[in-house]
Motif scaffolding. Structure first.
Motif, PDB file in Angstrom:
ATOM      1  N   GLU A  56       0.940   3.601   2.112  1.00 24.80           N
ATOM      2  CA  GLU A  56       1.448   3.802   3.464  1.00 24.80           C
ATOM      3  C   GLU A  56       2.620   2.875   3.748  1.00 24.80           C
ATOM      4  O   GLU A  56       3.630   3.292   4.347  1.00 24.80           O
ATOM      5  CB  GLU A  56       0.342   3.560   4.490  1.00 24.80           C
ATOM      6  N   GLN A  57       2.534   1.606   3.329  1.00 26.74           N
ATOM      7  CA  GLN A  57       3.628   0.661   3.536  1.00 26.74           C
ATOM      8  C   GLN A  57       4.874   1.099   2.774  1.00 26.74           C
ATOM      9  O   GLN A  57       5.998   0.993   3.275  1.00 26.74           O
ATOM     10  CB  GLN A  57       3.193  -0.737   3.094  1.00 26.74           C
ATOM     11  N   GLN A  67      -3.693  -8.711  -1.404  1.00 25.58           N
ATOM     12  CA  GLN A  67      -4.955  -9.364  -1.063  1.00 25.58           C
ATOM     13  C   GLN A  67      -4.705 -10.654  -0.276  1.00 25.58           C
ATOM     14  O   GLN A  67      -3.670 -11.307  -0.449  1.00 25.58           O
ATOM     15  CB  GLN A  67      -5.729  -9.695  -2.345  1.00 25.58           C
ATOM     16  N   SER A 118       0.846  -1.193   0.000  1.00 21.70           N
ATOM     17  CA  SER A 118       0.000   0.000   0.000  1.00 21.70           C
ATOM     18  C   SER A 118       0.888   1.253   0.000  1.00 21.70           C
ATOM     19  O   SER A 118       2.073   1.185   0.351  1.00 21.70           O
ATOM     20  CB  SER A 118      -0.874   0.008   1.253  1.00 21.70           C
TER      21      SER A 118
END
Length: 598
Positions: A145-146, A289, A143
């Protein structure tokens, strides 16, 4: 003085004369580059590798990491000094976007940079390679953020990364892992389980360690989904965003025959030694996922497989250069026809059998390097070629070649290391000389990122038939184009005919294997298939190099290339016919063997 890590002249031949890396600078991603910028990057890598990595290689081997009384891992200080210099030079992000602090170097150039560090000190270099592969996986699957929180510090060299796949009871059989992850209701997961053979799994070389961990999420009934379909990928940092220590404990260090300077760990996740947030369980963050973990991890694994092939080639290459230098300077014996015992002794390179061993090494290591860099060039084509057709063609070739790119150097460059020891004679197996360590370090590569057996099954059982044989056919087209070019060169025509005959035999045998009607029988000798096809592919690599060498102004360098090509076609390529005959017979000797008969 010429480097004993890697021949710069050979690098320039491969990059500029054969693979035409300069042509990449016409593409938007690389338009700021030219040969001068590529050479400057190579100069920097060679200098840092020579001055800061190579000097502590032997010390790293002899004073391997250990656990101190306080439970912390102790590593010699030279390792951090070298890694800090690597990061300060921007090499951790050399192939990445400018916006990520990178240089946007082509992948094929970046692989050569990595090669210098592997040749100099594979154990110290391993920390960087694992981190880069980890970061690349998160860039593809993580993501925003990651990426911001973990990838950027890795590219700066402040955080390091790992890949946590294997478990004590599962090994390479990832479908049998039992590490599990349960949602904690706060958008996170708590992981519990054990991971084995985790390189760079614990140390204090960086501010944080970012573990990418394969684990299974229990279903609605609390049970783990059997097989690989239930595997998910998690980001599990040693230190959480608030600075708290995560529940990841070092259970022990493994002590290997090679790569001793890289910590290799058994890690316990979620055993309760640390209690983040007041509870046991390692806190992890889902990457991508659920149940897509293996697909996501393969971004890292395929890159790592090319890296293992490069590492094997480099360890073989530096061993070759060391044995060549020794042979030129070690006087011993006289020619068999020389009868005067008072005559001066000859440098051992004057002895035919020593030249045989050196020529074999040259054929193995320069062929392996060519194979790896060709594969790396395909990565650049896959990512930056102008047309979708060209990108798809590169993707097919790369997928077909990856098992070979990993496995062939890992087998035959270890053989080169063995020959380097032999050239040194009794000195070769003493610790005062480097070649015995290079052999030990390189022997690990036939197991790293999948054994020969696994890649043989992948090649014959999957890659050959994938997309109705499209990958296999794509490579056949490349090989035949080379055969056609070489057939028009008088000195290479015989080689072209030999390569064409060998590949036709591969095609015939492949059809025979798939017509067997029994999967066990088809795949029983998949490793022999991997070896035979690998040898044919490296013969193709050598013919490609020979075409370039014959078109150049004659010199010792090009004559050496042509002689190594001649050696491979006279001594190595004929070996494949014995293996192909065995495969064609659908031999079941090993399949029929029973446990009780051993």
């Amino acid at each position: 003085m010429q480097s004993k890590l890697l021949s710069r002249r050979d690098v320039e031949f491969l990059l500029y004369e054969w693979l035409d890396v300069k042509a990449l600078t016409a593409r938007p991603r690389f338009q700021d580059h030219n040969r001068e910028s590529f050479d400057a990057a190579l100069d920097t890598a060679e200098q840092i590798a020579t001055e800061l990595f190579a000097p502590h290689n032997k010390k790293n081997d002899q004073q391997e990491p250990h656990v101190g009384p306080d439970g912390a891992v102790r590593i010699i200080p030279e390792v951090k000094q070298a890694l800090d210099a690597f990061s300060a030079a921007g090499l951790m992000a050399a192939g990445h976007d400018y916006e990520q602090g990178g240089m946007q170097l082509p992948y094929v150039v970046d692989r050569v940079l990595a090669g210098y560090f592997t040749a100099a000190n594979v154990a110290t270099a391993a920390y960087t390679f694992l981190t880069m592969a980890n970061a690349n996986t998160l860039l593809k699957c993580g993501s925003p953020e990651q990426i911001e929180r973990y990838v950027m510090p890795m590219l700066e060299g402040r955080y390091f990364g790992t890949m946590c796949l294997s478990e004590p009871q599962a090994g390479s059989s990832l479908s049998d892992i039992t590490t599990h992850a349960e949602a904690d209701g706060e958008g996170r997961y708590r992981l519990r389980g054990n991971k084995m053979w985790i390189s760079a799994g614990e140390h204090e070389l960086a501010e944080n360690i970012v573990h990418l961990v394969l684990a299974k999420i229990p279903d609605a009934h609390g049970k783990l989904i059997p097989g690989v379909k239930g595997i998910s990928l998690f980001l599990v940092p040693k230190f959480l965003p608030d600075g708290e220590r995560n529940d990841i404990a070092l259970a022990g260090l493994n002590h290997k025959m090679g790569n001793r300077g890289t910590t290799n760990c058994l890690l316990n996740f979620g055993e309760g030694k640390y209690r983040p947030g007041g509870a046991a369980g390692a806190i992890g963050f889902l990457v991508g996922q659920p149940n897509h973990g293996l697909v996501n991890m393969f971004h890292m694994m395929n890159e790592a497989r090319i890296g293992v092939g490069m590492g094997a080639a480099m360890l073989g290459y530096t061993g070759y250069l060391l044995s060549l230098d020794y042979a030129r300077n070690r006087p011993q014996g006289r020619h068999p026809a020389a009868k005067d015992p008072s005559a001066p002794q000859l440098p051992i390179i004057k002895h035919t059998d020593v030249r045989r061993m050196l020529l074999a090494q040259k054929a193995y290591v320069e062929g392996a390097l060519g194979l790896v860099l060709y594969s790396a060039r395909l990565v650049d084509e896959q990512q930056t070629a102008e047309t979708a057709e060209d990108r798809e063609r590169a993707a097919r070739l790369l997928e077909f070649l990856t098992p070979i790119t990993k496995s062939w150097p890992s087998q035959w460059c270890v053989e080169a290391n063995s020959l380097a020891i032999q050239v040194h004679g009794g000195y070769g197996y003493t610790r005062e000389y480097n070649v015995e360590q290079l052999y030990r370090d390189n022997r690990l590569n036939s197991i790293h990122e999948g054994t020969h057996g696994i890649h043989g099954l992948d090649l014959l059982g999957r890659k050959v038939a994938l997309k109705d044989g499209a990958l296999f056919k794509a490579f056949a087209s490349e090989l035949r184009a080379t055969v056609d070019k070489a057939a028009d060169v008088a000195t290479l025509a015989a080689h072209a005919n030999a390569l064409d005959a060998a590949w036709r035999r591969v095609e015939e045998v492949t059809q025979t294997l798939y017509a067997a009607g029994d999967t066990n029988k088809t795949l029983a000798n998949a490793t022999a298939y991997l070896e035979a096809v690998g040898h044919v592919i490296v013969a193709w690599i050598w013919l490609e190099q020979a075409i370039v060498a014959t078109s150049a102004e004659p010199s010792d360098f090009y004559r050496g290339k042509l002689q190594a090509c001649r050696y491979f076609y006279q001594w190595e390529l004929p070996k494949v016919h014995v293996q192909l005959d065995l495969l064609d017979s659908l031999d079941t000797t090993t399949l029929d063997m029973q446990d009780a008969w051993f």
